[in-house]
Write an enzyme that holds these catalytic residues in place. Structure first.
Site, PDB file in Angstrom:
ATOM      1  N   GLY A  88      49.683  -2.498  68.188  1.00 24.58           N
ATOM      2  CA  GLY A  88      48.957  -1.897  67.118  1.00 24.58           C
ATOM      3  C   GLY A  88      48.843  -2.909  65.813  1.00 24.58           C
ATOM      4  CG  LEU A 135      52.986  -2.433  60.280  1.00 22.21           C
ATOM      5  CD1 LEU A 135      52.517  -3.355  59.240  1.00 22.21           C
ATOM      6  CD2 LEU A 135      53.597  -1.222  59.849  1.00 22.21           C
ATOM      7  CB  THR A 182      52.361   9.055  57.632  1.00 20.46           C
ATOM      8  OG1 THR A 182      51.182   9.534  57.538  1.00 20.46           O
ATOM      9  CG2 THR A 182      53.191  10.285  58.176  1.00 20.46           C
ATOM     10  CE1 TYR A 212      51.315  10.103  63.046  1.00 20.48           C
ATOM     11  CE2 TYR A 212      50.446  10.703  61.199  1.00 20.48           C
ATOM     12  CZ  TYR A 212      51.011   9.739  61.989  1.00 20.48           C
ATOM     13  OH  TYR A 212      51.329   8.481  61.484  1.00 20.48           O
ATOM     14  CD1 TRP A 251      44.564   7.477  53.908  1.00 21.26           C
ATOM     15  CD2 TRP A 251      42.977   6.609  52.759  1.00 21.26           C
ATOM     16  NE1 TRP A 251      43.930   8.675  53.359  1.00 21.26           N
ATOM     17  CE2 TRP A 251      43.143   7.809  52.554  1.00 21.26           C
ATOM     18  CE3 TRP A 251      42.016   5.830  52.113  1.00 21.26           C
ATOM     19  CZ2 TRP A 251      42.220   8.735  51.638  1.00 21.26           C
ATOM     20  CZ3 TRP A 251      41.132   6.550  50.964  1.00 21.26           C
ATOM     21  CH2 TRP A 251      41.278   7.907  50.863  1.00 21.26           C
TER      22      TRP A 251
END
Length: 291
Positions: free
Chosen positions: A10, A12, A101, A125, A150
């Protein structure tokens, strides 16, 4: 220090591995193939061999809309999988960074959320990530919970790449302007996380690039810096209904970062500019390899 980074495929996870390698820190990045979050025994076997002293947990089920109809799969990875990983970190005496998040908050109002503000996720989520947070904080003392939003980075799909692609064939684009938050450039975040894991400043943090904007603001800035003559027409979220409810307010306070002595991430406009340069460099490398 020996660091294990989950979610290496991914955005990150990719940048965390690069940053740690640049610093000369021993690091191993793993994908879901060799480190499946739904298989506690497989994870334990890997940890027993590698014996990390720190785990940066970037992997997650991130298909926000699909999660509304596939709640079991989302919970298995983000809630149960995270809990199992936290237990393994306790067993192997490793500190843990859990990437969370802004979706753990209800997303209303206009004020930035403090780290201890009341939670109230509005979609599956968000609920799964909150359950992950609760598991980590209840199982481990040596843990960092880092909320981001984001996200954009070089190793994956994101809003900026989508805008650049659409801008090639559209003179005007309609973009939502009633969702406000902060972009997070994974290259900048990786620097902070690499700093963080070398401390004992455990706790909950918000870590995004500085400043707030709407999605329409972000799109307009991308086109401005990219020199693309694309007009951005702001529209309400109702113009683009989604399966999962998105927060209108994703602003998050960085008070805890400042109080712990960590450096804030650069402003989001600066991050966009450096990301565009990184994308151009990647394009040139790909073209050179193709020749």
């Amino acid at each position: 220090m020996r660091v294990l980074v989950t979610g290496v495929t991914g955005q990150l996870g990719h940048d965390c591995v690069l940053e740690l390698k640049d610093r000369g820190i021993e690091v191993q990045g793993v994908s879901s193939r060799e480190f499946p979050l739904t298989d506690a025994e497989a994870m334990r076997r890997y940890m027993a061999i590698y014996k990390p002293t720190c785990v940066i947990h970037c992997a997650a089920y991130t298909a926000v809309d699909r999660a509304e109809d596939d709640e079991a799969a989302c919970m298995a990875v983000n809630a149960a999988g995270t809990a199992n990983l936290a237990k393994l970190c306790r067993e192997f005496r490793a500190k843990m960074v859990y990437i969370s998040t802004d979706y753990v908050f209800p997303g209303d109002g206009t004020e930035p959320y403090e780290t201890d503000a009341p939670k109230g996720p509005t979609n599956v989520y968000g609920k799964s990530k909150l359950m992950g947070e609760e598991a980590v904080s209840s199982i481990l003392r040596r843990c960092f919970i880092v909320r981001i939003s984001w996200v954009f980075g070089i190793n994956g799909k994101n809003f900026i790449r989508t805008m650049l692609r659409l801008g090639q064939s559209h003179a005007k684009l309609t973009v939502v302007d009633d969702q406000v938050g902060s972009p997070t450039y994974t290259r900048d975040l990786a620097v902070l996380l690499a700093d963080m894991i070398q401390t004992e400043c455990y706790g909950v943090y918000h870590a995004t690039n500085e400043g707030f904007c709407s999605w329409a603001d972000l799109a307009a800035e991308v086109f401005r810096q990219a020199g693309m003559p694309v007009v951005v027409e702001p529209v309400p979220s109702s113009a683009y209904p989604t399966r999962a409810v998105r927060p209108h307010n994703s602003r998050m306070s960085k008070r805890s970062l400042t109080e712990a002595g960590f450096s804030l991430l650069p402003r989001w406009q600066d991050a966009v500019g450096r990301y565009l340069i990184e994308l151009e460099s990647l394009r040139e490398q790909q073209e050179a390899r193709a020749e």
